[in-house]
Design a protein around this motif. Structure first.
Motif, PDB file in Angstrom:
ATOM      1  N   HIS B  85       0.943  -1.277   0.053  1.00 41.61           N
ATOM      2  CA  HIS B  85       0.032  -0.130  -0.041  1.00 41.61           C
ATOM      3  C   HIS B  85       0.894   1.140   0.161  1.00 41.61           C
ATOM      4  CE1 HIS B  85      -3.580   2.545   0.756  1.00 41.61           C
ATOM      5  NE2 HIS B  85      -2.921   2.804   1.756  1.00 41.61           N
ATOM      6  N   HIS B  86       2.024   1.166   0.780  1.00 47.52           N
ATOM      7  CA  HIS B  86       2.914   2.307   0.810  1.00 47.52           C
ATOM      8  C   HIS B  86       3.958   2.350  -0.128  1.00 47.52           C
ATOM      9  CE1 HIS B  86       0.955   3.594   4.436  1.00 47.52           C
ATOM     10  NE2 HIS B  86       1.011   2.530   4.885  1.00 47.52           N
ATOM     11  N   HIS B  87       4.247   1.160  -0.602  1.00 47.53           N
ATOM     12  CA  HIS B  87       5.381   1.015  -1.357  1.00 47.53           C
ATOM     13  C   HIS B  87       5.088   0.039  -2.803  1.00 47.53           C
ATOM     14  CE1 HIS B  87       8.078   2.314   1.734  1.00 47.53           C
ATOM     15  NE2 HIS B  87       7.278   1.542   2.458  1.00 47.53           N
ATOM     16  N   ALA B  88       4.210   0.898  -3.643  1.00 43.26           N
ATOM     17  CA  ALA B  88       3.628   0.061  -4.665  1.00 43.26           C
ATOM     18  C   ALA B  88       4.392  -0.498  -5.740  1.00 43.26           C
ATOM     19  CB  ALA B  88       2.565   0.972  -5.410  1.00 43.26           C
ATOM     20  N   SER B  89       5.723   0.234  -5.744  1.00 47.99           N
ATOM     21  CA  SER B  89       6.663  -0.152  -6.868  1.00 47.99           C
ATOM     22  C   SER B  89       7.501  -1.539  -6.378  1.00 47.99           C
ATOM     23  CB  SER B  89       7.481   0.955  -7.343  1.00 47.99           C
ATOM     24  OG  SER B  89       8.099   1.576  -6.337  1.00 47.99           O
ATOM     25  N   THR B  90       7.369  -1.656  -5.282  1.00 48.58           N
ATOM     26  CA  THR B  90       8.411  -2.876  -4.712  1.00 48.58           C
ATOM     27  C   THR B  90       8.222  -4.078  -5.688  1.00 48.58           C
ATOM     28  OG1 THR B  90       7.595  -2.388  -2.736  1.00 48.58           O
ATOM     29  CG2 THR B  90       9.327  -3.833  -2.821  1.00 48.58           C
ATOM     30  N   PRO B  91       9.232  -4.789  -6.059  1.00 52.28           N
ATOM     31  CA  PRO B  91       9.164  -5.965  -6.786  1.00 52.28           C
ATOM     32  C   PRO B  91       8.147  -7.014  -6.068  1.00 52.28           C
ATOM     33  CG  PRO B  91      11.488  -5.458  -6.572  1.00 52.28           C
ATOM     34  CD  PRO B  91      10.614  -4.476  -5.966  1.00 52.28           C
ATOM     35  N   LEU B  92       7.430  -7.760  -6.891  1.00 52.00           N
ATOM     36  CA  LEU B  92       6.408  -8.734  -6.365  1.00 52.00           C
ATOM     37  C   LEU B  92       7.040  -9.564  -5.189  1.00 52.00           C
ATOM     38  CD1 LEU B  92       3.859  -9.381  -8.807  1.00 52.00           C
ATOM     39  CD2 LEU B  92       3.551  -8.259  -6.800  1.00 52.00           C
ATOM     40  N   VAL B  93       8.349 -10.183  -5.715  1.00 55.65           N
ATOM     41  CA  VAL B  93       9.065 -10.998  -5.117  1.00 55.65           C
ATOM     42  C   VAL B  93       9.143 -10.635  -3.611  1.00 55.65           C
ATOM     43  CG1 VAL B  93      11.166 -12.436  -4.958  1.00 55.65           C
ATOM     44  CG2 VAL B  93      10.151 -11.995  -7.198  1.00 55.65           C
ATOM     45  N   PHE B  94       9.726  -9.399  -3.381  1.00 53.48           N
ATOM     46  CA  PHE B  94       9.827  -9.124  -2.187  1.00 53.48           C
ATOM     47  C   PHE B  94       8.730  -8.995  -1.201  1.00 53.48           C
ATOM     48  CE2 PHE B  94      10.067  -5.773   0.991  1.00 53.48           C
ATOM     49  CZ  PHE B  94      11.321  -5.942   1.662  1.00 53.48           C
ATOM     50  N   THR B  95       7.703  -8.538  -1.802  1.00 43.51           N
ATOM     51  CA  THR B  95       6.173  -8.660  -1.227  1.00 43.51           C
ATOM     52  C   THR B  95       5.907  -9.816  -0.833  1.00 43.51           C
ATOM     53  OG1 THR B  95       5.618  -6.760  -2.661  1.00 43.51           O
ATOM     54  CG2 THR B  95       3.896  -7.741  -1.375  1.00 43.51           C
ATOM     55  N   PHE B  96       6.323 -11.062  -1.643  1.00 44.65           N
ATOM     56  CA  PHE B  96       5.828 -12.324  -1.172  1.00 44.65           C
ATOM     57  C   PHE B  96       6.693 -12.846  -0.225  1.00 44.65           C
ATOM     58  CE2 PHE B  96       4.383 -13.260  -5.826  1.00 44.65           C
ATOM     59  CZ  PHE B  96       3.191 -12.883  -5.573  1.00 44.65           C
ATOM     60  N   VAL B  97       8.021 -12.579  -0.383  1.00 46.89           N
ATOM     61  CA  VAL B  97       8.826 -12.855   1.001  1.00 46.89           C
ATOM     62  C   VAL B  97       8.494 -12.363   2.208  1.00 46.89           C
ATOM     63  CG1 VAL B  97      11.429 -12.788   1.944  1.00 46.89           C
ATOM     64  CG2 VAL B  97      10.940 -13.476  -0.644  1.00 46.89           C
ATOM     65  N   LEU B  98       8.214 -11.057   2.372  1.00 48.06           N
ATOM     66  CA  LEU B  98       7.508 -10.414   3.320  1.00 48.06           C
ATOM     67  C   LEU B  98       6.490 -11.274   4.042  1.00 48.06           C
ATOM     68  CD1 LEU B  98       8.476  -7.880   4.476  1.00 48.06           C
ATOM     69  CD2 LEU B  98       6.635  -6.863   3.653  1.00 48.06           C
ATOM     70  N   ALA B  99       5.369 -11.763   3.053  1.00 51.01           N
ATOM     71  CA  ALA B  99       4.372 -12.476   3.337  1.00 51.01           C
ATOM     72  C   ALA B  99       4.531 -13.855   4.052  1.00 51.01           C
ATOM     73  CB  ALA B  99       3.162 -12.601   2.308  1.00 51.01           C
ATOM     74  N   ILE B 100       5.536 -14.442   3.401  1.00 47.20           N
ATOM     75  CA  ILE B 100       6.039 -15.644   3.867  1.00 47.20           C
ATOM     76  C   ILE B 100       6.483 -15.567   5.175  1.00 47.20           C
ATOM     77  CG2 ILE B 100       7.848 -17.362   3.553  1.00 47.20           C
ATOM     78  CD1 ILE B 100       7.297 -17.204   0.572  1.00 47.20           C
ATOM     79  N   VAL B 101       7.458 -14.746   5.382  1.00 45.08           N
ATOM     80  CA  VAL B 101       8.269 -14.259   6.602  1.00 45.08           C
ATOM     81  C   VAL B 101       7.155 -14.183   7.789  1.00 45.08           C
ATOM     82  CG1 VAL B 101       9.962 -12.795   7.863  1.00 45.08           C
ATOM     83  CG2 VAL B 101      10.437 -13.734   5.629  1.00 45.08           C
ATOM     84  N   PHE B 102       6.440 -13.266   7.523  1.00 45.07           N
ATOM     85  CA  PHE B 102       5.260 -12.859   8.596  1.00 45.07           C
ATOM     86  C   PHE B 102       4.460 -13.866   8.846  1.00 45.07           C
ATOM     87  CE2 PHE B 102       7.099  -8.549   8.431  1.00 45.07           C
ATOM     88  CZ  PHE B 102       6.715  -8.060   9.670  1.00 45.07           C
ATOM     89  N   GLY B 103       3.852 -14.516   7.823  1.00 43.22           N
ATOM     90  CA  GLY B 103       3.149 -15.917   7.963  1.00 43.22           C
ATOM     91  C   GLY B 103       3.739 -16.920   8.681  1.00 43.22           C
ATOM     92  N   GLY B 104       5.147 -17.122   8.650  1.00 39.31           N
ATOM     93  CA  GLY B 104       6.074 -18.259   9.287  1.00 39.31           C
ATOM     94  C   GLY B 104       6.071 -17.679  10.670  1.00 39.31           C
ATOM     95  N   ILE B 105       6.225 -16.308  10.915  1.00 39.50           N
ATOM     96  CA  ILE B 105       6.577 -16.113  12.439  1.00 39.50           C
ATOM     97  C   ILE B 105       5.375 -16.046  13.103  1.00 39.50           C
ATOM     98  CG2 ILE B 105       6.854 -14.039  13.778  1.00 39.50           C
ATOM     99  CD1 ILE B 105       8.732 -12.870  11.736  1.00 39.50           C
ATOM    100  N   SER B 106       4.066 -15.690  12.620  1.00 38.51           N
ATOM    101  CA  SER B 106       2.622 -15.996  13.331  1.00 38.51           C
ATOM    102  C   SER B 106       2.584 -17.618  13.471  1.00 38.51           C
ATOM    103  CB  SER B 106       1.541 -15.426  12.604  1.00 38.51           C
ATOM    104  OG  SER B 106       1.492 -16.221  11.454  1.00 38.51           O
ATOM    105  N   GLY B 107       3.012 -18.280  12.691  1.00 38.29           N
ATOM    106  CA  GLY B 107       2.900 -19.796  12.994  1.00 38.29           C
ATOM    107  C   GLY B 107       3.856 -20.227  14.056  1.00 38.29           C
ATOM    108  N   LEU B 108       4.913 -19.656  14.272  1.00 40.21           N
ATOM    109  CA  LEU B 108       5.946 -20.114  15.309  1.00 40.21           C
ATOM    110  C   LEU B 108       5.211 -19.525  16.728  1.00 40.21           C
ATOM    111  CD1 LEU B 108       8.666 -20.983  15.778  1.00 40.21           C
ATOM    112  CD2 LEU B 108       9.432 -18.682  15.668  1.00 40.21           C
ATOM    113  N   ILE B 109       4.468 -18.243  16.523  1.00 42.74           N
ATOM    114  CA  ILE B 109       4.033 -17.870  18.061  1.00 42.74           C
ATOM    115  C   ILE B 109       2.859 -18.913  18.461  1.00 42.74           C
ATOM    116  CG2 ILE B 109       2.833 -16.107  19.052  1.00 42.74           C
ATOM    117  CD1 ILE B 109       4.505 -14.078  16.967  1.00 42.74           C
ATOM    118  N   ILE B 110       2.134 -19.363  17.183  1.00 41.95           N
ATOM    119  CA  ILE B 110       1.119 -20.179  17.666  1.00 41.95           C
ATOM    120  C   ILE B 110       1.497 -21.609  18.000  1.00 41.95           C
ATOM    121  CG2 ILE B 110      -1.104 -21.628  16.813  1.00 41.95           C
ATOM    122  CD1 ILE B 110      -1.588 -18.619  17.507  1.00 41.95           C
ATOM    123  N   ALA B 111       2.649 -22.083  17.239  1.00 37.24           N
ATOM    124  CA  ALA B 111       3.191 -23.242  17.432  1.00 37.24           C
ATOM    125  C   ALA B 111       3.826 -23.556  18.699  1.00 37.24           C
ATOM    126  CB  ALA B 111       4.192 -23.710  16.326  1.00 37.24           C
TER     127      ALA B 111
END
Lengths: 298, 358
Positions: B85-111
């Motif tokens: 939303h704030h950095h629309a021009s970021t390469p998609l790959v970076f956005t995806f990695v961000l999602a993977i990392v944050f998803g993984g961290i939330s999984g770790l907290i629940i795990a």
């Protein structure tokens, strides 16, 4: 004294207890099912919701409130019995994931069905008692006849369930078949019938909780028991799914905690309150705060 | 971190690898011939297939069940959404990695607490998590945009892709197909990683933990770490799937991730076949075209699609299918292959795996 009763602190205590006792009731119903069949009934809230819809919409036909409550409870009990016979019975001895998946599917089915029949808009059930707070010497006391009705009814149900389990022959048979099914069968207890009765009882208790919820400010809508179910599960898990007393205590703890987080911290984090309590409680005692013995399946 | 390295190391068989590559390319070719509406449906299905695969790994391989994957999806989607939303021009790959990392961290907290829990407790706790996510997203308005959500325009059709299209609706057609192709490629890569993970040392340890945790412990498998790994991978897949799904819709909103979504994910996993790659593909396809299926059922039964019953038909059909599948064919559509294989093969029948958990 009346100044103390009118303080915001006491308001939170009363509101927390009133909400918590509903959690206790649903948590108790979860524990009854857990003890009899070792299934965590994810559709418990939805079954009670359907029963409330069927019973309480009879008000539209001019039937009195209390008759509708009785219809709701009877429908709930029938639904409980049928569910055990049709959906749960084929899954005994299967991996524990299977009944979870089936009951989650049943939850989705009941909610979609209710929305299809009665629409998703909230219905208000005419409450049998006033929600207006009492006054004493010009000060508001944060209790209303509805809150008293809610607490008295819930307490009455819990005590009757406790008495049933403790003092009747049926209660003894129920406890025996939960504790040692093989021995009970040898001693002439009809264990499979006891399992069904456990579900019937539990669904009846759940239906009463749903009726109280629907009669209050919350109203009746297809997903109205989702939040209640989650909080009640947390209550039951904190107390240990094996312990009825723990479930009741857990419900009150969760109700009070939610109310105090809401009032003194931030409503934004209130949804996380229950989870935090659950995580902390499970870290301290994974088997539940009120369970006496550790059971480890190998 | 052995499991992490095994993601890209080829652990699976050559034939499975070739089949996966072939299927990905075939789907890309098919998107050329599909109408734009079907392309967008396919794109959504590919995103959901990634999430279903993560759930399938958790349930089928580690024996844990989660009703929280819609919550993990929301975490990944919001991580990607707030950034994009704030950095629309970021390469998609970076956005995806961000999602993977944050998803993984939330999984770790629940795990962390969940490693001490089993079946029903675990399912209830993950349900509590996914139930908390939507109100949280609604409440922290300044960060999440509240009820209205956030908009993002990261999914821009590249210029060279536009050249393939002509006619009055060229831009719309190109964008629909670009989205579908992108989603399919991302899904293909994630399926490749998972295929490797399934057959790696970690995957084998996981199945042992599922079937007999005492034996696993005696063989030196660290139970807590193995179960946590399962959760983190599952949540990372859900996070990526959620981010992809929101990017396709160009917005991220709380109402996209209700508890009902977790039930849908469970249904898709069970229908396809728990713990298999092809099951997740089937789940994704079913999701893509579920709207058509529901419309078909509505027209068959003569139900008005805009009526109450019509609007809830999908929920009713999905949950009935979930219950029936679990009761009568718990291994899902994939298990149809065993009788078929017996029919078509001259050599002695392939034994049906009797030790399968479900």
């Amino acid at each position: 004294m009346s100044v103390f009763l009118s303080s915001p602190f006491m308001h939170n205590i009363f509101a927390g207890l009133a909400q918590g006792i509903i959690y206790s009731l649903v948590a108790l119903s979860l524990v009854i099912i857990w003890q009899s069949t070792h299934v965590l009934n994810f559709a418990q809230g939805a079954m009670a919701m359907i029963a409330t819809y069927i019973g309480m919409t009879e008000i539209d036909r001019g039937i009195g409130y209390w008759w509708c409550v009785i219809i709701s409870v009877l429908v709930g009990m029938a639904l409980g019995g049928v569910t055990e016979r049709v959906l749960i019975r084929p899954l005994y001895g299967k991996p524990e994931i299977n009944p979870i998946v089936v009951m989650v599917g049943f939850l989705g089915f009941l909610e979609a069905l209710a929305a299809a029949i009665w629409t998703s808009t909230t219905r208000n059930i005419t409450e049998p008692f006033s929600q207006i707070y009492f006054k004493s010497n010009g000060h508001l006391v944060f209790l209303s006849s509805f809150i008293i009705f809610q607490i008295v009814l819930a307490m009455g149900i819990m005590l009757s369930v406790a008495a049933l389990f403790r003092f009747t022959k049926l209660g003894l048979q129920l406890r025996a078949s939960a504790l040692a099914p093989e021995v009970s069968r040898l001693l002439g207890v009809r264990v499979s019938r006891m399992l069904t009765i456990g579900w019937i009882l539990s669904a009846g208790v759940g239906a009463i909780a749903a009726v109280i919820i629907a009669s209050g400010n919350f109203g009746l809508f297809p997903t109205d028991m989702d939040g209640i179910f989650v909080a009640s599960f947390i209550a039951a898990a904190v107390g240990g799914l094996e312990s009825p007393l723990g479930a009741v205590a857990g419900g009150l703890i969760i109700g009070l905690a939610e109310q105090f987080i809401l009032a003194y911290w931030s409503p934004d984090v209130a949804p996380l309150g229950g989870i935090i309590i659950l995580v902390v409680a499970l870290m301290i005692r994974p088997q539940g705060l009120f369970t006496k013995n550790t059971i480890r399946r190998v | 971190m052995d499991w992490f390295l095994s993601l890209t190391r080829q652990e699976t068989t050559h034939s499975r690898l070739i089949a996966m590559a072939f299927l990905t390319v075939l789907t890309l070719v098919i998107t050329f011939f599909l109408p734009p509406v079907a392309d967008s449906q396919l794109a959504g299905g590919a995103a959901i297939a990634i999430v279903v695969l993560g759930l399938s790994w958790l349930t089928g391989w580690s024996g844990q069940i989660s009703l929280g994957n819609s919550g993990f999806m929301a975490v990944g989607a919001y991580a990607a959404g707030i950034w994009a939303h704030h950095h629309a021009s970021t390469p998609l790959v970076f956005t995806f990695v961000l999602a993977i990392v944050f998803g993984g961290i939330s999984g770790l907290i629940i795990a962390i607490p969940s490693t001490r829990l089993r079946g029903p407790y675990l399912a209830g706790m993950t349900l509590a998590f996914s139930a908390a996510v939507t109100p949280l997203a609604q409440n922290f308005t300044s960060v999440t945009g509240g009820e209205g959500g956030l908009f993002m325009n990261s999914l821009v059709t590249p210029r060279w892709f536009l050249h393939f299209f002509s006619g009055p609706n060229a831009a719309i057609n190109a964008s629909a197909q670009w989205s579908a192709d992108l989603a399919v490629v991302v899904a293909g890569v994630m399926f490749f990683f998972m295929a490797n993970l399934f057959h790696s040392r970690t995957g084998r340890a996981m199945r042992l933990v599922r079937d007999n945790d005492v034996a696993a412990e005696l063989m030196g498998v660290n139970l807590a770490r193995t179960r946590t790994t399962a959760f983190v991978v599952s949540a990372a897949y859900a996070g990526l799937g959620g981010a992809l799904y929101s990017l396709l819709q160009a917005s991220v909103r709380p109402e996209t991730f209700p508890i009902g979504l977790s039930i849908t994910l469970l249904t898709l996993m069970v229908l396809g076949g728990i713990g298999t790659l092809s099951g997740a593909v089937i789940g994704g396809i079913i999701y893509s075209f579920s709207a058509n299926l529901v419309a078909h059922v509505n027209s068959l039964t003569g139900v008005n699609p805009t009526s109450n019953v019509g609007a809830n038909m999908q929920g009713i059909i999905f949950s009935v299918l979930l219950i029936l599948t679990m009761l009568f064919a718990p291994r899902g559509i994939v298990s149809l292959q065993y009788p078929l294989r017996r029919l078509f093969r001259a050599r002695p029948a392939t034994p049906t795996p009797k030790d399968v958990h479900l």
